[in-house]
Design a protein around this motif. Structure first.
Motif, PDB file in Angstrom:
ATOM      1  N   HIS A 123     -26.067  -9.297  -7.720  1.00 16.29           N
ATOM      2  CA  HIS A 123     -25.905  -8.890  -9.111  1.00 16.29           C
ATOM      3  C   HIS A 123     -26.503  -7.497  -9.329  1.00 16.29           C
ATOM      4  O   HIS A 123     -25.926  -6.662 -10.034  1.00 16.29           O
ATOM      5  CB  HIS A 123     -26.577  -9.898 -10.045  1.00 16.29           C
ATOM      6  CG  HIS A 123     -26.064 -11.293  -9.904  1.00 16.29           C
ATOM      7  ND1 HIS A 123     -26.732 -12.390 -10.413  1.00 16.29           N
ATOM      8  CD2 HIS A 123     -24.937 -11.781  -9.319  1.00 16.29           C
ATOM      9  CE1 HIS A 123     -26.053 -13.493 -10.140  1.00 16.29           C
ATOM     10  NE2 HIS A 123     -24.961 -13.148  -9.476  1.00 16.29           N
ATOM     11  N   MET A 124     -27.655  -7.250  -8.722  1.00 18.92           N
ATOM     12  CA  MET A 124     -28.264  -5.919  -8.792  1.00 18.92           C
ATOM     13  C   MET A 124     -27.344  -4.869  -8.197  1.00 18.92           C
ATOM     14  O   MET A 124     -27.137  -3.792  -8.775  1.00 18.92           O
ATOM     15  CB  MET A 124     -29.592  -5.927  -8.032  1.00 18.92           C
ATOM     16  CG  MET A 124     -30.238  -4.555  -7.885  1.00 18.92           C
ATOM     17  SD  MET A 124     -31.567  -4.508  -6.644  1.00 18.92           S
ATOM     18  CE  MET A 124     -30.613  -4.696  -5.107  1.00 18.92           C
ATOM     19  N   ALA A 125     -26.779  -5.160  -7.029  1.00 22.57           N
ATOM     20  CA  ALA A 125     -25.933  -4.185  -6.349  1.00 22.57           C
ATOM     21  C   ALA A 125     -24.682  -3.866  -7.154  1.00 22.57           C
ATOM     22  O   ALA A 125     -24.230  -2.709  -7.191  1.00 22.57           O
ATOM     23  CB  ALA A 125     -25.564  -4.705  -4.955  1.00 22.57           C
ATOM     24  N   TYR A 126     -24.109  -4.869  -7.821  1.00 26.65           N
ATOM     25  CA  TYR A 126     -22.942  -4.605  -8.664  1.00 26.65           C
ATOM     26  C   TYR A 126     -23.316  -3.727  -9.856  1.00 26.65           C
ATOM     27  O   TYR A 126     -22.514  -2.894 -10.302  1.00 26.65           O
ATOM     28  CB  TYR A 126     -22.304  -5.909  -9.131  1.00 26.65           C
ATOM     29  CG  TYR A 126     -21.287  -6.447  -8.164  1.00 26.65           C
ATOM     30  CD1 TYR A 126     -20.092  -5.769  -7.940  1.00 26.65           C
ATOM     31  CD2 TYR A 126     -21.512  -7.624  -7.459  1.00 26.65           C
ATOM     32  CE1 TYR A 126     -19.158  -6.250  -7.040  1.00 26.65           C
ATOM     33  CE2 TYR A 126     -20.571  -8.120  -6.561  1.00 26.65           C
ATOM     34  CZ  TYR A 126     -19.401  -7.425  -6.359  1.00 26.65           C
ATOM     35  OH  TYR A 126     -18.473  -7.908  -5.462  1.00 26.65           O
ATOM     36  N   ALA A 127     -24.514  -3.915 -10.394  1.00 30.45           N
ATOM     37  CA  ALA A 127     -24.954  -3.043 -11.484  1.00 30.45           C
ATOM     38  C   ALA A 127     -25.060  -1.597 -10.994  1.00 30.45           C
ATOM     39  O   ALA A 127     -24.682  -0.658 -11.716  1.00 30.45           O
ATOM     40  CB  ALA A 127     -26.288  -3.530 -12.042  1.00 30.45           C
ATOM     41  N   PHE A 128     -25.536  -1.408  -9.779  1.00 28.93           N
ATOM     42  CA  PHE A 128     -25.566  -0.054  -9.216  1.00 28.93           C
ATOM     43  C   PHE A 128     -24.148   0.477  -9.036  1.00 28.93           C
ATOM     44  O   PHE A 128     -23.861   1.646  -9.323  1.00 28.93           O
ATOM     45  CB  PHE A 128     -26.315  -0.039  -7.886  1.00 28.93           C
ATOM     46  CG  PHE A 128     -27.801   0.105  -8.021  1.00 28.93           C
ATOM     47  CD1 PHE A 128     -28.347   1.236  -8.598  1.00 28.93           C
ATOM     48  CD2 PHE A 128     -28.656  -0.888  -7.574  1.00 28.93           C
ATOM     49  CE1 PHE A 128     -29.722   1.386  -8.730  1.00 28.93           C
ATOM     50  CE2 PHE A 128     -30.030  -0.758  -7.701  1.00 28.93           C
ATOM     51  CZ  PHE A 128     -30.566   0.378  -8.279  1.00 28.93           C
ATOM     52  N   LEU A 129     -23.247  -0.350  -8.525  1.00 25.45           N
ATOM     53  CA  LEU A 129     -21.864   0.080  -8.341  1.00 25.45           C
ATOM     54  C   LEU A 129     -21.291   0.613  -9.658  1.00 25.45           C
ATOM     55  O   LEU A 129     -20.594   1.637  -9.679  1.00 25.45           O
ATOM     56  CB  LEU A 129     -21.029  -1.087  -7.816  1.00 25.45           C
ATOM     57  CG  LEU A 129     -19.566  -0.835  -7.448  1.00 25.45           C
ATOM     58  CD1 LEU A 129     -19.092  -1.881  -6.435  1.00 25.45           C
ATOM     59  CD2 LEU A 129     -18.631  -0.883  -8.655  1.00 25.45           C
ATOM     60  N   LEU A 130     -21.581  -0.068 -10.753  1.00 23.57           N
ATOM     61  CA  LEU A 130     -21.063   0.326 -12.059  1.00 23.57           C
ATOM     62  C   LEU A 130     -21.747   1.570 -12.612  1.00 23.57           C
ATOM     63  O   LEU A 130     -21.311   2.118 -13.623  1.00 23.57           O
ATOM     64  CB  LEU A 130     -21.225  -0.826 -13.046  1.00 23.57           C
ATOM     65  CG  LEU A 130     -20.326  -2.042 -12.809  1.00 23.57           C
ATOM     66  CD1 LEU A 130     -20.849  -3.244 -13.593  1.00 23.57           C
ATOM     67  CD2 LEU A 130     -18.880  -1.741 -13.199  1.00 23.57           C
ATOM     68  N   GLY A 131     -22.826   1.990 -11.960  1.00 20.53           N
ATOM     69  CA  GLY A 131     -23.569   3.135 -12.459  1.00 20.53           C
ATOM     70  C   GLY A 131     -24.570   2.788 -13.531  1.00 20.53           C
ATOM     71  O   GLY A 131     -25.080   3.673 -14.222  1.00 20.53           O
ATOM     72  N   TRP A 132     -24.892   1.506 -13.668  1.00 24.16           N
ATOM     73  CA  TRP A 132     -25.867   1.058 -14.676  1.00 24.16           C
ATOM     74  C   TRP A 132     -27.268   1.154 -14.076  1.00 24.16           C
ATOM     75  O   TRP A 132     -27.885   0.148 -13.728  1.00 24.16           O
ATOM     76  CB  TRP A 132     -25.576  -0.377 -15.083  1.00 24.16           C
ATOM     77  CG  TRP A 132     -24.275  -0.576 -15.812  1.00 24.16           C
ATOM     78  CD1 TRP A 132     -23.390   0.376 -16.219  1.00 24.16           C
ATOM     79  CD2 TRP A 132     -23.725  -1.841 -16.217  1.00 24.16           C
ATOM     80  NE1 TRP A 132     -22.318  -0.192 -16.858  1.00 24.16           N
ATOM     81  CE2 TRP A 132     -22.494  -1.551 -16.883  1.00 24.16           C
ATOM     82  CE3 TRP A 132     -24.138  -3.158 -16.099  1.00 24.16           C
ATOM     83  CZ2 TRP A 132     -21.681  -2.559 -17.401  1.00 24.16           C
ATOM     84  CZ3 TRP A 132     -23.335  -4.165 -16.616  1.00 24.16           C
ATOM     85  CH2 TRP A 132     -22.123  -3.863 -17.264  1.00 24.16           C
ATOM     86  N   GLU A 133     -27.783   2.359 -13.987  1.00 22.28           N
ATOM     87  CA  GLU A 133     -29.063   2.558 -13.311  1.00 22.28           C
ATOM     88  C   GLU A 133     -30.189   1.775 -13.975  1.00 22.28           C
ATOM     89  O   GLU A 133     -31.013   1.154 -13.288  1.00 22.28           O
ATOM     90  CB  GLU A 133     -29.405   4.047 -13.269  1.00 22.28           C
ATOM     91  CG  GLU A 133     -30.695   4.344 -12.532  1.00 22.28           C
ATOM     92  CD  GLU A 133     -31.022   5.826 -12.482  1.00 22.28           C
ATOM     93  OE1 GLU A 133     -32.162   6.160 -12.118  1.00 22.28           O
ATOM     94  OE2 GLU A 133     -30.144   6.658 -12.818  1.00 22.28           O
ATOM     95  N   ARG A 134     -30.257   1.800 -15.306  1.00 23.13           N
ATOM     96  CA  ARG A 134     -31.340   1.111 -16.004  1.00 23.13           C
ATOM     97  C   ARG A 134     -31.290  -0.394 -15.751  1.00 23.13           C
ATOM     98  O   ARG A 134     -32.301  -1.022 -15.416  1.00 23.13           O
ATOM     99  CB  ARG A 134     -31.249   1.398 -17.500  1.00 23.13           C
ATOM    100  CG  ARG A 134     -32.391   0.758 -18.307  1.00 23.13           C
ATOM    101  CD  ARG A 134     -32.273   1.082 -19.798  1.00 23.13           C
ATOM    102  NE  ARG A 134     -31.120   0.431 -20.412  1.00 23.13           N
ATOM    103  CZ  ARG A 134     -30.141   1.076 -21.029  1.00 23.13           C
ATOM    104  NH1 ARG A 134     -30.136   2.399 -21.100  1.00 23.13           N
ATOM    105  NH2 ARG A 134     -29.131   0.403 -21.585  1.00 23.13           N
ATOM    106  N   GLU A 135     -30.103  -0.984 -15.897  1.00 25.05           N
ATOM    107  CA  GLU A 135     -29.962  -2.432 -15.704  1.00 25.05           C
ATOM    108  C   GLU A 135     -30.199  -2.822 -14.246  1.00 25.05           C
ATOM    109  O   GLU A 135     -30.811  -3.863 -13.970  1.00 25.05           O
ATOM    110  CB  GLU A 135     -28.573  -2.880 -16.151  1.00 25.05           C
ATOM    111  CG  GLU A 135     -28.348  -2.793 -17.647  1.00 25.05           C
ATOM    112  CD  GLU A 135     -27.943  -1.402 -18.126  1.00 25.05           C
ATOM    113  OE1 GLU A 135     -27.603  -1.253 -19.308  1.00 25.05           O
ATOM    114  OE2 GLU A 135     -27.965  -0.449 -17.314  1.00 25.05           O
ATOM    115  N   ALA A 136     -29.686  -2.010 -13.314  1.00 26.27           N
ATOM    116  CA  ALA A 136     -29.873  -2.307 -11.898  1.00 26.27           C
ATOM    117  C   ALA A 136     -31.339  -2.216 -11.507  1.00 26.27           C
ATOM    118  O   ALA A 136     -31.839  -3.032 -10.714  1.00 26.27           O
ATOM    119  CB  ALA A 136     -29.036  -1.348 -11.052  1.00 26.27           C
ATOM    120  N   THR A 137     -32.032  -1.239 -12.054  1.00 23.28           N
ATOM    121  CA  THR A 137     -33.456  -1.092 -11.771  1.00 23.28           C
ATOM    122  C   THR A 137     -34.237  -2.294 -12.290  1.00 23.28           C
ATOM    123  O   THR A 137     -35.091  -2.858 -11.589  1.00 23.28           O
ATOM    124  CB  THR A 137     -33.997   0.194 -12.400  1.00 23.28           C
ATOM    125  OG1 THR A 137     -33.295   1.321 -11.859  1.00 23.28           O
ATOM    126  CG2 THR A 137     -35.484   0.366 -12.125  1.00 23.28           C
TER     127      THR A 137
END
Length: 318
Positions: free
Chosen positions: A127-141
């Motif tokens: 789930h974290m990696a998909y957030a990074f894929l989407l460019g959601w840096e804040r959410e992925a962090t």
């Protein structure tokens, strides 16, 4: 320093599934989920829930359905990122709810000294990696810190963590920790025994993208060999139908390089075919819908400490 000579050439797995077969499988077998449980929870119709347990199954189920649908759209060459965004938002939300209840359970039920162990490390990392894929840096962090907090507080399911040896997912979390520099986890030995991932961790910040090419090609080959069908005793990192043809670990690394201002190489590998041949533009964030807003409203009313427990500051303190 890990050297290429330590890597055994794998090549592309001969049994790697074709795109059309995956799309056909998804379209014929996708499981339709509903938000009924969330509606019931939000309206306080769950009269047997006397402990006010926060319900996250609807978000996980619908998030899973959207994830599968997004995968089919991507592999079929159709617009897919908006569906992926909805899926990822729901699954990140579910993980936050799950984390809170794991901590609250230990307070609410002290007669169970070992607490809950129901968070799946592999899924939460993806789930974290998909957030990074989407460019959601804040959410992925945030998700990266949440995952490490869950690991360090022993909230994880034992089997996926200790027995299934998901090296790819451990690599993504180790990569996150290396990027941030202020979080870590004492992994079992299996997390460190893949020389491809060790080599990438040592080189991922190299300003010359060509330095990474042979390591990334090796990682792509490994992905195809880890996209196999599982048995009750044999496990693979990317066996899930949403991951078979999705180079999630490669795209996460690409996003982190982009965040720190480094160029990414172009990889000539079947795993990296469009739309995975390049990072997508940063996607609009999925705003909390009426389901999420309702769940948050009840959770905060029942548990006034909710926001403090799931705050980034609390996660970073783990």
């Amino acid at each position: 320093m890990t050297e290429l000579s330590e890597i055994k050439p794998l090549g592309i797995a001969s049994a790697w599934r074709k795109r059309k077969a995956i799309v056909k499988d998804i379209n014929e077998n996708v499981m339709v989920r509903s938000m009924d449980e969330a509606l019931e929870y939000n309206a306080r119709l769950d009269v047997k829930n006397t402990n006010n347990v926060i319900r996250d199954n609807a978000y996980l189920g619908v998030g899973r359905q959207r994830q599968v649908e997004a995968t089919a759209l991507a592999l079929d060459g159709k617009p897919w990122l908006r569906t992926l965004a909805e899926s990822t938002a729901y699954r990140l939300f579910a993980d936050k709810l799950d984390f809170f209840w794991h901590q609250q359970f230990r307070i609410r039920f002290p007669e169970h000294p070992n607490g809950l162990h129901m968070m799946n490390m592999a899924n939460v990392a993806v789930h974290m990696a998909y957030a990074f894929l989407l460019g959601w840096e804040r959410e992925a962090t945030y998700q990266g810190y949440l995952t490490h907090a869950a690991l360090n507080r022993n909230y994880y399911l034992i089997q996926p963590y200790e027995d299934e040896h998901r090296r790819g997912q451990a690599f993504m979390l180790r990569l996150f920790a290396d990027w941030r520099g202020d979080v870590s986890h004492n992994w079992p030995p299996y997390a460190y025994d893949e020389p491809i991932y060790n080599g990438l961790l040592e080189r991922w910040r190299d300003p010359d993208p060509q330095v990474l090419v042979p390591w990334l090609i090796a990682a792509c080959d490994r992905h195809t060999h880890q996209a196999n069908r599982e048995t009750s005793k044999t496990f693979y990192d990317f066996s899930d139908i949403t991951l078979i043809r999705t180079p999630i670990e490669i795209l996460m690394l690409f996003r982190l390089r982009k965040i720190i201002g480094l160029p990414n190489p172009v990889l000539d590998h079947p795993l990296m075919e469009a739309p995975f041949d390049q990072l997508p533009d940063v996607q609009p964030r999925y705003q909390p819908d009426e389901f999420m807003q309702g769940t948050l409203a009840r959770a905060r009313q029942d548990w006034p400490n909710f926001d403090q427990v799931v705050s980034l500051e609390n996660l970073m303190a783990s």
